[in-house]
Scaffold this motif. Structure first.
Motif, PDB file in Angstrom:
ATOM      1  N   THR A 108       0.822  -1.215   0.000  1.00  0.00           N
ATOM      2  CA  THR A 108       0.000   0.000   0.000  1.00  0.00           C
ATOM      3  C   THR A 108       0.855   1.265   0.000  1.00  0.00           C
ATOM      4  O   THR A 108       0.461   2.280  -0.568  1.00  0.00           O
ATOM      5  N   ALA A 109       2.030   1.185   0.621  1.00  0.00           N
ATOM      6  CA  ALA A 109       2.917   2.357   0.613  1.00  0.00           C
ATOM      7  C   ALA A 109       3.358   2.697  -0.812  1.00  0.00           C
ATOM      8  O   ALA A 109       3.549   3.875  -1.148  1.00  0.00           O
ATOM      9  N   ARG A 110       3.501   1.679  -1.650  1.00  0.00           N
ATOM     10  CA  ARG A 110       3.941   1.907  -3.033  1.00  0.00           C
ATOM     11  C   ARG A 110       2.797   2.409  -3.923  1.00  0.00           C
ATOM     12  O   ARG A 110       3.032   3.107  -4.905  1.00  0.00           O
ATOM     13  N   LEU A 111       1.564   2.022  -3.571  1.00  0.00           N
ATOM     14  CA  LEU A 111       0.425   2.376  -4.408  1.00  0.00           C
ATOM     15  C   LEU A 111      -0.378   3.556  -3.879  1.00  0.00           C
ATOM     16  O   LEU A 111      -1.310   4.025  -4.552  1.00  0.00           O
ATOM     17  N   ALA A 112      -0.058   4.024  -2.685  1.00  0.00           N
ATOM     18  CA  ALA A 112      -0.810   5.133  -2.094  1.00  0.00           C
ATOM     19  C   ALA A 112      -0.763   6.351  -3.007  1.00  0.00           C
ATOM     20  O   ALA A 112       0.295   6.732  -3.521  1.00  0.00           O
ATOM     21  N   GLY A 113      -1.944   6.954  -3.232  1.00  0.00           N
ATOM     22  CA  GLY A 113      -2.032   8.127  -4.077  1.00  0.00           C
ATOM     23  C   GLY A 113      -2.171   7.799  -5.557  1.00  0.00           C
ATOM     24  O   GLY A 113      -2.487   8.691  -6.366  1.00  0.00           O
ATOM     25  N   ARG A 114      -1.946   6.531  -5.889  1.00  0.00           N
ATOM     26  CA  ARG A 114      -2.046   6.137  -7.305  1.00  0.00           C
ATOM     27  C   ARG A 114      -3.301   5.331  -7.580  1.00  0.00           C
ATOM     28  O   ARG A 114      -3.813   5.319  -8.692  1.00  0.00           O
ATOM     29  N   VAL A 115      -3.797   4.587  -6.578  1.00  0.00           N
ATOM     30  CA  VAL A 115      -5.003   3.776  -6.753  1.00  0.00           C
ATOM     31  C   VAL A 115      -5.903   3.963  -5.541  1.00  0.00           C
ATOM     32  O   VAL A 115      -5.464   4.451  -4.489  1.00  0.00           O
TER      33      VAL A 115
END
Length: 828
Positions: A108-115
């Motif tokens: 989730t840290a890698r995808l936060a703000g993107r999905v």
């Protein structure tokens, strides 16, 4: 339209512990993602019944610190985002709850703000483990801390030192280390492996075998309860951080010693020489926190901020915390920071008097009224702190009190009731109540009564009298019962002193007894023990509030005085204690912590003058009793008789007291010697010390590294033929030997005879060590051989070590010669 990523906690292991929402979301998902190892995915197995219709997206994450794990999370995040871009709904499975040490956070840290991300919580391992272990983690205002076992060791120590409950995750390969931390903190715990799974395992931490545990293992450490809370000890640590505060620290130690409390001077080893203090430390914050957590009062000769930052994580309840007092480097300020109302203010006042300053006081009741309402004088205690908060507020508002409690006489009069009571009643929680320690529990006992039975019986009689246990001032009996374990157990259970009276003192109470006994008079010469002892302790104005009760080989009675009983020193006498203390060969650096603590706790030093001189720096309030060399029997008899008067006596011995020293003689006198009955009943302890042979060996390498013997060459107590036989047996057995008492002004031939015995069975170049006054300024160490040793180089302060035939010596590049006796290890 882009899909949504839903992170779902599937719980600790039992599929039935998944939430209804978790099951519904998983069943509706297009894609189910989850991490897996070589044995598959635990999360996927838990949710298997709900994932049949979804596309599975497993991803492997290496358990390494070389960057491979981060790369794996990058790839997994990209794959998940690809499915979301195609409009698919994706569920990411996570064991337990995804927001509590969940690996899902790395995605989730890698995808936060993107999905778009949603989270479905799950049952945590902490609550599941507590449930299967049948343990309530916390109640009321008790704190709970959850930490991974991989956390910084200092953080783990501080957390375990605090009284709250602790849950340790990720135990696995860290089990041995964290289990040791729990034990060292004086705590207990429960190991739960795979909580709620079919193969779950639950066992007490102390019974768990050492070694690596499965990854999904958790340790539960319950909160410190009222029954097991840490105890504030009587010991005080004066902590000094630099040389500029050393003299202030010494004066502080002396001032506190003068009040009767045991004190040790602690110094920061990087700035203060170990020889200048009693205890050294190398991490100030951690050391101060450890002292505080162990219940030791702390006087810091340092900035107040250092003390505050050190103990802040441990501050939870002022009713159970030890005092902390800050003293300026030059003694110009004394500030009680914590525990002022647990003796800290009295300690601060003693320090302020020593340095000629006023105690810096900030508590309202102290500054306005000159009294701490919740810290009554000796002999009184607070029944319940709750009502005193309202009383303090009322006094601050200018109101007064209605009371006949003697130490409140200076308070303004008014309508706020304050009372003294020794009985338990419903008013304690609403009316400020002080409990005077004005009741004595008298006890008689058959020999060998079970201590648990005695404690239970005492609790029963206090309950029968509806007595507040805090009203109990002492447990008392006849002096013939000074060593009765059951009676000591009762005193310990109520945290009061155990004192005894002579037959004559109890006979003087005969006319006041309610139930005199002819049987008791026949047995011990007086009409009763329990009632007489209780009345004698409580004083001439006392009355029996519970006449003698007989239970399981015990007699018990309660007497109450009109005011607090004491001081305790005036009530009969204590059992007395003799501690035979080994102080090591001479240097302060070789004193053990137990040695320093035993000397600090004692009331009298007894010993040979030279030995007493070596510990004079540790003597404060203790009396000193010097004896010349020789006549050791009278020295030990004196110490025992002094202890028999009820005193705590330290009998001081150089080296180790059990090696050609005073401990053996003390045991022999207790067993068969002509000493008084009181002396025969004293408590006895032996504190080991570094022996002369150990010290000499350490100075020269490892000459005693294999089997060895100690033999004294003094024939004052052992006939020479017996000594010679032992020497010959040792020589024939071919192991190293340390010779004690090798030579004196009158005994000049024994060493030469011993050398001849060894020369007959060992090589001429066998290493021999001559060690004189080891650990003292005049120390002299010489390494020679069996052929070259000169007996004239040896005196009464020497120890001689003769190597075995296998003992070797070698000289290093710096010119130092070392000696060792190999054990047979393979050295390549």
């Amino acid at each position: 339209m882009r899909g949504t990523l839903t992170v779902v906690g599937v719980g600790p292991g039992d599929p039935e512990l998944m939430t209804l929402k978790a099951a519904r979301v998983i069943e509706a998902a297009d894609v189910v993602a989850y991490p897996e190892t070589s044995t598959g995915s635990f999360a996927a197995r838990i949710a298997a019944a709900h994932t049949q219709n979804a596309t599975h997206l497993p991803f492997a994450v290496p358990m390494s610190n070389d960057g491979a794990a981060e790369a794996a999370y990058d790839l997994a995040a990209d794959d998940i985002e690809g499915h979301l871009d195609r409009g698919r709904s994706v569920v990411l499975l996570c064991e337990g709850d995804p927001m509590l040490y969940g690996s899902a956070a790395s995605i989730t840290a890698r995808l936060a703000g993107r999905v778009n991300i949603e989270v479905v919580p799950g049952v945590t391992a902490a609550t599941a483990a507590a449930a299967v272990a049948g343990m309530s983690l916390v109640r009321g205002e008790t704190p709970l801390t959850i930490l991974p076992s991989t956390a910084d060791i200092a953080l783990l120590r501080r957390t375990l030192a605090a009284p709250g409950a602790v849950v340790l995750y990720k135990v696995g390969r860290h089990f041995d280390a964290v289990a040791a931390l729990v034990r060292n903190a004086g705590r207990t715990g429960t190991l739960v492996v795979r909580a709620t799974a079919a193969d779950q395992r639950i066992e007490p931490l102390e019974k768990a075998e050492a070694g690596v545990k499965p990854y999904f293992s958790t340790i539960l450490v319950p909160a410190v309860t009222l029954e097991t809370e840490r105890t504030v000890t009587d010991e005080v640590a004066v902590v000094v951080l630099g040389p500029s505060g050393l003299e202030t620290g010494r004066r502080a130690k002396a001032a506190i010693q003068a009040t009767g409390r045991p004190v040790r001077l602690h110094g920061y080893v990087k700035r203060i020489a170990p020889v200048d203090v009693d205890v050294t430390f190398d991490a100030a914050t951690h050391h101060i926190a450890d002292l505080f957590a162990s219940g030791t009062s702390v006087v810091g000769v340092c900035a107040a901020g250092i003390l505050i930052r050190s103990v802040a994580p441990l501050v939870t309840d002022k009713t159970v915390e030890p005092p902390v007092v800050a003293v300026a480097d030059d003694g110009s300020a004394v500030v009680p920071l914590l525990g002022a109302h647990r003796g800290g203010m009295r300690m601060a006042d003693a320090l302020a008097a020593e340095f000629g300053v006023r105690t810096t006081v900030t508590a309202l009741s102290d500054t306005r009224h000159g009294i701490a309402l919740d810290d009554p004088p000796t002999g009184w205690s607070v029944a319940d702190p709750g009502p005193f908060k309202a009383l303090a507020a009322a006094l601050a508002a200018g109101e007064g009190v209605a009371t006949d409690v003697p130490f409140l006489a200076a308070l303004p009069r008014g309508e706020n009731a304050v009372r003294a009571a020794t009985r338990l009643d419903e008013h304690t929680t609403t009316v400020p109540t002080y409990v005077p320690r004005s009741v004595a529990l008298g006890m008689g006992s058959e020999r060998g009564v079970d201590p648990e039975v005695a404690v239970s019986s005492a609790i029963e009689v206090l309950a029968e009298a509806v007595l507040d246990p805090r009203a109990l001032a002492c447990v008392v009996s006849l002096d013939l019962k000074a060593d009765e374990a059951a009676l000591h157990a009762v005193a310990d259970a109520f945290n009061v002193p155990f004192r005894v009276f002579t037959r004559e003192a109890l006979a003087a109470e005969d006319h006041r007894l309610a139930t005199p006994s002819d049987a008791v008079r026949t047995a011990v010469g007086i009409s009763g023990v329990a009632e007489a002892a209780a009345l004698a302790a409580a004083g001439p104005a006392a009355r029996l509030i519970l006449p003698k009760r007989v239970r399981s080989g015990l007699t018990l009675a309660l007497a109450e005085a009109p005011e607090p009983i004491g001081p305790v020193e005036r009530i009969g006498r204590a059992r007395g204690r003799l501690t035979v203390v080994g102080i090591g060969p001479g240097t302060k650096l070789w004193r053990t912590g137990d040695c320093v603590a035993a000397l600090a706790a004692s009331e009298a030093f007894v010993g040979y003058t030279l030995y007493l001189d070596l510990v004079e720096d540790l003597r404060g309030r203790q009396s000193r009793h010097d004896f010349p060399l020789g006549d050791e029997t009278e020295r030990v008899r004196f110490a025992l008789e002094l202890a028999g008067e009820g005193r705590n006596v330290a009998l001081i011995s150089s080296g180790d007291p059990g090696i050609y020293a005073m401990a053996t003689l003390a045991m022999e006198l207790l067993d068969t010697g002509e000493i008084s009955d009181a002396a025969k009943r004293v408590d006895v302890a032996v504190v080991p010390g570094v022996s002369a042979a150990q010290a000499a060996a350490a100075r020269t390498g490892a000459p005693l590294g294999h089997d060895f013997a100690f033999i004294s060459l003094s024939d004052l107590l052992t006939p020479w033929p017996s000594i010679a036989r032992r020497l010959m047996a040792t020589a024939a057995s071919d192991f190293a030997v340390a010779l004690y008492n090798p030579r004196s002004r009158r005994r000049t031939t024994q060493l030469e005879r011993a050398l001849e015995i060894f020369r007959g069975s060992r090589p001429a170049d066998t290493p021999v060590i001559l060690a004189t006054s080891v650990g003292r300024p005049e120390e002299a160490i010489r390494i020679t051989t069996l052929a070259e040793i000169d007996p004239d180089d040896v005196d009464m302060l020497s120890t001689v070590i003769i190597g075995a035939s296998t003992t070797k010596k070698f000289t290093r590049g710096d010119g130092r010669t070392l000696v060792y006796t190999p054990r047979g290890y393979e050295v390549t």
